[in-house]
Design a protein around this motif. Structure first.
Motif: not given
Length: 547
Positions: A114-143
């Motif tokens: 996601l960050l890679d494509l956003a940095g290349q200007k291929k992914l536009n996140l300026s119109h996102v209305k809702a964000l979901v973090l699924d398995e949020a604790d695992e993302m913290l554990d994986l750094g």
């Protein structure tokens, strides 16, 4: 419990046990917030509200979970024709970029891509209305926390944010306080199920020896009523080794771990879902969110790292009201770690029973038929196996695709790069000049008269050692005159340093050769330029006769 709160647009922290339907708990509110052409036709939205950029974003920690959530959302949004796209690493960029250009409503992805494509200007996140973090604790554990924060900074400030996980440590709550606005914490539990684990999962814990574990697992897999089974290992090497051992024992097994290419990982999961493979050996990459119908047994081949990992591992069975069996094999070295997990989850297995593949209580508790051996009988080998599922060409990045693809075909059929550069030809030179030119120059410089007068080149003489000096004296006894002449001629050559003879050798030569000839030879040797001489010790001087 989640749907009315999430549909109203309020931020939500959802916590529930594995297998209780968290995906649709956040998926249905997401799909309702997205504006699609059907809504315009029905009069529920205006045409200017339509957009081809993503309107909802779901961030997940693993690639396998990404594909599963995408499939669930596609199924739920089929009636309204919601466009859902999975974005994750390990596969080619081009199809994902093309899909983004055509237009997407919901994006499900892993943080890195996601960050890679956003940095290349291929992914536009300026119109996102809702964000979901699924398995949020695992993302913290994986750094992934820094990457998640970068993604959140790319989103509009006014949005709905939802966090979902089966376990909710304090770090996740801290993340919620920073990036959520007055969230509602919903924790769903059944009145008759107060424990941390699901009640309809039968748990067994045994103390097992590492060398006996493959035999134990092979017999557990032959228990009565066993359907699909998942075996969890702590390391990638162990997972690959156990999958190979089970295949040799006749089981239809596949592996999912980080050393495999994305195509091989998806091939194993597809074969497992389709029933071509009934044993999936994996690391903790498949411990989160993987939902496969018919999984009756989960085996922890190695003790998990902590209680959260244990909960997610055994949560692959007993999903959506079904029953399951979870077997944990604890090594002697892992007993302290297991006791911490046992205490944290308030279980009754503080001291696991010492168990071997021949123990009677193993057969009784798990319903293994008597007389079962560690090799699956040929009559029961009915699965098609992993090779029956084709490997999809994903255009994998990072070089892993070629490596995993080459494993599926013989070595002689593997494609090798064509050699385009001509190999460098080495030329022998003398002093930087090729040998053929040197020879031509020397031939032109020498006249015929000089060729006639030129003496043949004498071979390089080897320097004699003390042992060789004794052999030379014996030769001198046979031909004294010739030997002395050779010594004199050798002394006349200026460029060849010669080892000086000791007094003892000169004395022996004096006995063999005449005195006049000996004096002449010794004088010739003495005329040579000074050379560092090895000094004799007193003991050696006393033992040797003077000349």
């Amino acid at each position: 419990m989640t749907l009315p709160v999430a549909l109203s647009g309020t931020d939500v922290i959802g916590q529930a046990k594995t297998g209780t339907g968290k995906t649709l708990g956040f998926g249905l509110p997401l799909l309702e917030r997205v504006t699609v052409p059907v809504d315009v036709e029905a009069g529920r939205a205006k045409p200017e509200q339509l957009t081809d950029t993503p309107q909802a974003l779901v961030v997940v920690p693993t690639r396998e979970l990404c594909t599963q959530v995408t499939n669930d959302l596609l199924t739920a949004g089929k009636v309204r024709n919601v466009r859902v796209l999975a974005i994750y690493g390990g596969r080619a960029y081009e199809p994902q970029v093309e899909a983004l250009k055509k237009g997407v409503d919901v994006v499900v992805g892993t943080p890195g891509r996601l960050l890679d494509l956003a940095g290349q200007k291929k992914l536009n996140l300026s119109h996102v209305k809702a964000l979901v973090l699924d398995e949020a604790d695992e993302m913290l554990d994986l750094g992934f926390l820094p990457d998640v924060e970068k993604i959140i900074q790319l989103l509009p400030a006014k949005r709905q944010t939802m966090l979902f996980s089966a376990t909710m440590p304090g770090a996740v709550i801290g993340l919620a306080r920073r990036y959520m606005s007055q969230p509602t914490h919903i924790r769903a539990t059944s009145p008759d199920d107060q424990g941390a684990t699901v009640a309809n999962i039968t748990q067994r814990v045994y103390r097992a020896h590492s060398m006996d574990k493959p035999e134990m697992v092979s017999r557990i897999l032959q228990a009565e009523g066993r359907g699909l089974a998942m075996i969890f290992c702590r390391t990638k090497r162990t997972a690959a080794d156990i999958a190979e051992q089970l295949a040799r024992r006749g089981f239809a097994s596949g592996a999912v771990h980080g050393d495999l290419g994305q195509g091989a990982r998806e091939q194993a999961l597809r074969a497992f879902r389709n029933g071509k493979v009934d044993v999936l050996v994996c690391t903790d990459v498949a411990a989160r969110g993987i939902d496969v119908e018919g999984v009756t047994h989960v085996i922890n081949y190695q003790s998990p790292e902590d209680e959260k990992t244990y909960l997610h591992r055994i949560g692959r069975t007993g999903r959506a009201g079904a029953t399951g069996t979870a077997v944990t094999l604890v090594d002697w070295d892992d007993i302290p770690r297991w006791q911490l997990i046992n205490k944290a989850l308030d279980l009754d297995f503080n001291d696991p029973v010492e168990t071997y593949s021949t123990s009677e209580h193993l057969f009784e508790e798990l319903g293994i038929p008597a007389g079962t051996k560690g090799v699956l009988p040929r009559a029961e080998r009915t699965r098609a196996g992993l090779d029956a599922e084709e490997v999809e060409d994903l255009g994998e990045t990072g070089g892993r695709g070629a490596r995993s693809a080459s494993r599926t075909k013989p070595l002689e059929q593997a494609e090798r790069p064509v050699r385009t550069r001509t190999p460098r030809q080495r030329r022998r030179t003398r002093g930087g000049t090729p040998l053929d030119e040197t020879a031509a120059v020397e031939t032109a410089a020498v006249t015929p008269v000089e060729e006639a007068d030129e003496a043949p080149r004498t071979p390089r003489r080897r320097r004699r050692t003390r042992a060789g000096a004794g052999a030379a004296v014996e030769t001198a006894e046979a031909a004294p005159a010739v030997q002395t002449a050779e010594i004199v001629e050798a002394a006349d050559e200026p460029a060849k340093p010669r080892r000086r003879r000791t007094r003892s050798v000169a004395a022996k030569a004096a006995e063999t050769v005449g005195p006049a000839e000996t004096v002449e030879a010794v004088e010739t040797v003495a005329d040579e330029p000074a050379k560092p001489r090895r000094r004799r010790t007193r003991a050696k001087a006393a033992t040797q006769p003077e000349s």
